[in-house]
Scaffold this motif. Structure first.
Motif, PDB file in Angstrom:
ATOM      1  N   VAL A  27     -10.121 -20.078 -54.655  1.00 45.49           N
ATOM      2  CA  VAL A  27      -8.837 -19.892 -55.313  1.00 45.49           C
ATOM      3  C   VAL A  27      -7.765 -20.301 -54.320  1.00 45.49           C
ATOM      4  N   ARG A  28      -6.866 -21.176 -54.734  1.00 48.61           N
ATOM      5  CA  ARG A  28      -5.837 -21.728 -53.852  1.00 48.61           C
ATOM      6  C   ARG A  28      -4.451 -21.557 -54.481  1.00 48.61           C
ATOM      7  N   ARG A  29      -3.561 -20.953 -53.717  1.00 46.55           N
ATOM      8  CA  ARG A  29      -2.141 -20.897 -54.089  1.00 46.55           C
ATOM      9  C   ARG A  29      -1.381 -21.862 -53.191  1.00 46.55           C
ATOM     10  N   THR A  30      -0.619 -22.752 -53.787  1.00 47.04           N
ATOM     11  CA  THR A  30       0.257 -23.634 -53.027  1.00 47.04           C
ATOM     12  C   THR A  30       1.688 -23.437 -53.513  1.00 47.04           C
ATOM     13  N   THR A  31       2.635 -23.442 -52.568  1.00 48.72           N
ATOM     14  CA  THR A  31       4.050 -23.377 -52.920  1.00 48.72           C
ATOM     15  C   THR A  31       4.823 -24.350 -52.040  1.00 48.72           C
ATOM     16  N   THR A  32       5.920 -24.863 -52.589  1.00 49.57           N
ATOM     17  CA  THR A  32       6.845 -25.691 -51.818  1.00 49.57           C
ATOM     18  C   THR A  32       8.267 -25.280 -52.165  1.00 49.57           C
ATOM     19  N   HIS A  33       9.131 -25.338 -51.158  1.00 49.42           N
ATOM     20  CA  HIS A  33      10.565 -25.143 -51.343  1.00 49.42           C
ATOM     21  C   HIS A  33      11.261 -26.361 -50.748  1.00 49.42           C
ATOM     22  N   ASP A  34      11.832 -27.189 -51.597  1.00 46.73           N
ATOM     23  CA  ASP A  34      12.585 -28.358 -51.147  1.00 46.73           C
ATOM     24  C   ASP A  34      14.072 -28.031 -51.193  1.00 46.73           C
ATOM     25  N   ALA A  49      11.894 -25.085 -55.980  1.00 40.88           N
ATOM     26  CA  ALA A  49      10.719 -24.323 -55.553  1.00 40.88           C
ATOM     27  C   ALA A  49       9.630 -24.431 -56.612  1.00 40.88           C
ATOM     28  N   ARG A  50       8.435 -24.803 -56.176  1.00 45.63           N
ATOM     29  CA  ARG A  50       7.318 -24.980 -57.101  1.00 45.63           C
ATOM     30  C   ARG A  50       6.079 -24.286 -56.545  1.00 45.63           C
ATOM     31  N   MET A 216      14.831 -30.686 -46.540  1.00 43.67           N
ATOM     32  CA  MET A 216      13.884 -29.823 -45.830  1.00 43.67           C
ATOM     33  C   MET A 216      12.822 -29.389 -46.826  1.00 43.67           C
ATOM     34  N   ARG A 217      11.576 -29.333 -46.361  1.00 45.91           N
ATOM     35  CA  ARG A 217      10.473 -28.889 -47.227  1.00 45.91           C
ATOM     36  C   ARG A 217       9.712 -27.762 -46.525  1.00 45.91           C
ATOM     37  N   ARG A 218       9.536 -26.659 -47.232  1.00 44.40           N
ATOM     38  CA  ARG A 218       8.688 -25.563 -46.765  1.00 44.40           C
ATOM     39  C   ARG A 218       7.424 -25.565 -47.610  1.00 44.40           C
ATOM     40  N   ARG A 219       6.278 -25.737 -46.959  1.00 46.52           N
ATOM     41  CA  ARG A 219       4.986 -25.756 -47.643  1.00 46.52           C
ATOM     42  C   ARG A 219       4.190 -24.508 -47.284  1.00 46.52           C
ATOM     43  N   ARG A 220       3.490 -23.966 -48.285  1.00 42.92           N
ATOM     44  CA  ARG A 220       2.512 -22.906 -48.036  1.00 42.92           C
ATOM     45  C   ARG A 220       1.240 -23.208 -48.831  1.00 42.92           C
ATOM     46  N   ARG A 221       0.114 -22.925 -48.196  1.00 40.88           N
ATOM     47  CA  ARG A 221      -1.187 -23.005 -48.884  1.00 40.88           C
ATOM     48  C   ARG A 221      -1.978 -21.764 -48.503  1.00 40.88           C
ATOM     49  N   LEU A 222      -2.397 -21.003 -49.513  1.00 40.13           N
ATOM     50  CA  LEU A 222      -3.183 -19.791 -49.291  1.00 40.13           C
ATOM     51  C   LEU A 222      -4.514 -19.951 -50.006  1.00 40.13           C
ATOM     52  N   ASP A 223      -5.591 -20.102 -49.236  1.00 42.35           N
ATOM     53  CA  ASP A 223      -6.943 -20.259 -49.766  1.00 42.35           C
ATOM     54  C   ASP A 223      -7.730 -18.965 -49.565  1.00 42.35           C
TER      55      ASP A 223
END
Length: 342
Positions: A27-34, A49-50, A216-223
């Motif tokens: 299960v993977r959650r990904t988020t970005t804030h541009d 934000a997605r 600016m881009r903030r990336r997160r990936r939670l696996d």
């Protein structure tokens, strides 16, 4: 010391160049804030934000469990919410219009959406990350705008305003504080160049648009996943702040990866370590050891626990935000296929 740009520390292998493959059962959650400055550097900030939760079934097929998008326009320099739209829509968020995307914003989200935090939803993570993503977007100004002339009054006020020993990067005698003492300005860091992160799996992340100049881009990936033969759930959390310069070069300002395991019986972390790909100041890596403080704790309540107790020079505000996001680990574990330890 001058306030010219400084090259921050990078790990021996540099920032990440790819994303781990989507293994069956993941299960993977990904988020970005541009954070985009569509009307110029001094204009309002448009924050796109997605986020998405995706599960890989045991047979390798995938299913999207949740997908969210939040679009916010924020006035500059007041940082007031002038517009907020979501997909899917949520009319209750209209209560945030006029609120400052700064201290106190997260409490306003909780009041506007009762129970949203306890749901551990993608939308709540997007809203929770909004004020810090917006704060770090100020780097675009620092990077592009020439520093003001040296001012002794600014120098004298600087340390009072900037809270020395707030975190490892702001340690007394460190790069930032010495820069303030000597020039009245925060030194300007520059990180290593980075390329596309998806690697050979373009569907490993949700879709994002191209990052324009000064964005600016903030990336997160939670696996989270079950490793065959192991009783504990595995967790990997990746985080990166990056900036696109006027020449189309994207550089990493902050990059952390947290590795953890969770006992499904007690629901507690049995291990937790952090490493980095790029950081702005040579003092920052000292904070890596603070990740070990999560061992023995449950994910529930981490946002408040980290906020209240992870303070001072042994921590990092950006690593703290990454650790706070692990509050959602339990909810993602609940979405994993059945576990059979070997």
């Amino acid at each position: 010391m001058t306030n010219d740009t400084l090259t921050g520390p990078a790990a021996p292998d540099g920032p990440a160049t790819a994303t781990p493959p989507r293994r069956p059962g993941l299960v993977r959650r990904t988020t970005t804030h541009d954070s985009l400055r569509l009307s110029g550097l001094r204009g309002p900030v448009t924050l796109d934000a997605r986020g998405r939760d995706l599960r890989v079934e045991p047979d390798g097929s995938t299913s999207i469990l949740a997908a969210q998008r939040v679009m916010v326009e924020v006035t500059f320099p007041e940082r007031a919410i002038a517009r907020i739209d979501t997909d899917p829509g949520e009319p209750r968020l209209g209560a945030l219009l006029g609120a400052r995307a700064a201290s106190g914003f997260r409490q306003k989200v909780i009041e506007a959406l009762p129970g949203e935090g306890e749901s551990r939803s993608v939308r709540f993570q997007l809203l929770d990350d909004l004020p810090t993503a917006l704060l770090i977007s100020g780097y675009a100004l620092q990077k592009q705008v020439a520093p003001a002339p040296f001012d002794r009054e600014r120098k004298a006020a600087g340390l009072t305003l900037q809270y020395p020993d707030l975190c490892a990067g702001w340690i007394t005698g460190g790069t930032i504080v010495r820069g303030l003492e000597e020039t009245g300005q925060v030194p300007r860091p520059v990180g290593p160049a980075v390329g596309p992160i998806a690697g050979t799996d373009p569907d490993g992340w949700h879709e994002v648009g191209p990052l324009p100049a000064h964005g600016m881009r903030r990336r997160r990936r939670l696996d989270v996943w079950w490793e065959p033969g192991e009783p504990d759930a595995r967790v990997e959390c990746f985080f990166r702040d990056s900036h696109m310069d006027a020449g189309g070069v994207e550089t990493a300002l902050h990059e952390y990866t947290v590795h953890a395991t969770v006992d499904p019986r007690s629901g507690t972390f049995t291990s937790c370590t952090a490493d980095f790909g790029a950081l702005p100041w040579q003092e920052c890596p000292v904070a890596l050891a603070s990740a070990g403080r999560l061992v023995g704790r449950r994910p529930d309540g981490l946002r408040r626990h980290v906020r209240d107790t992870f303070t001072g020079i042994s921590t990092c505000t950006h690593l703290n935000d990454t650790l706070r996001s692990l509050e959602d680990v339990g909810a993602l574990i609940d979405k994993l296929p059945a576990h059979h330890a070997g």
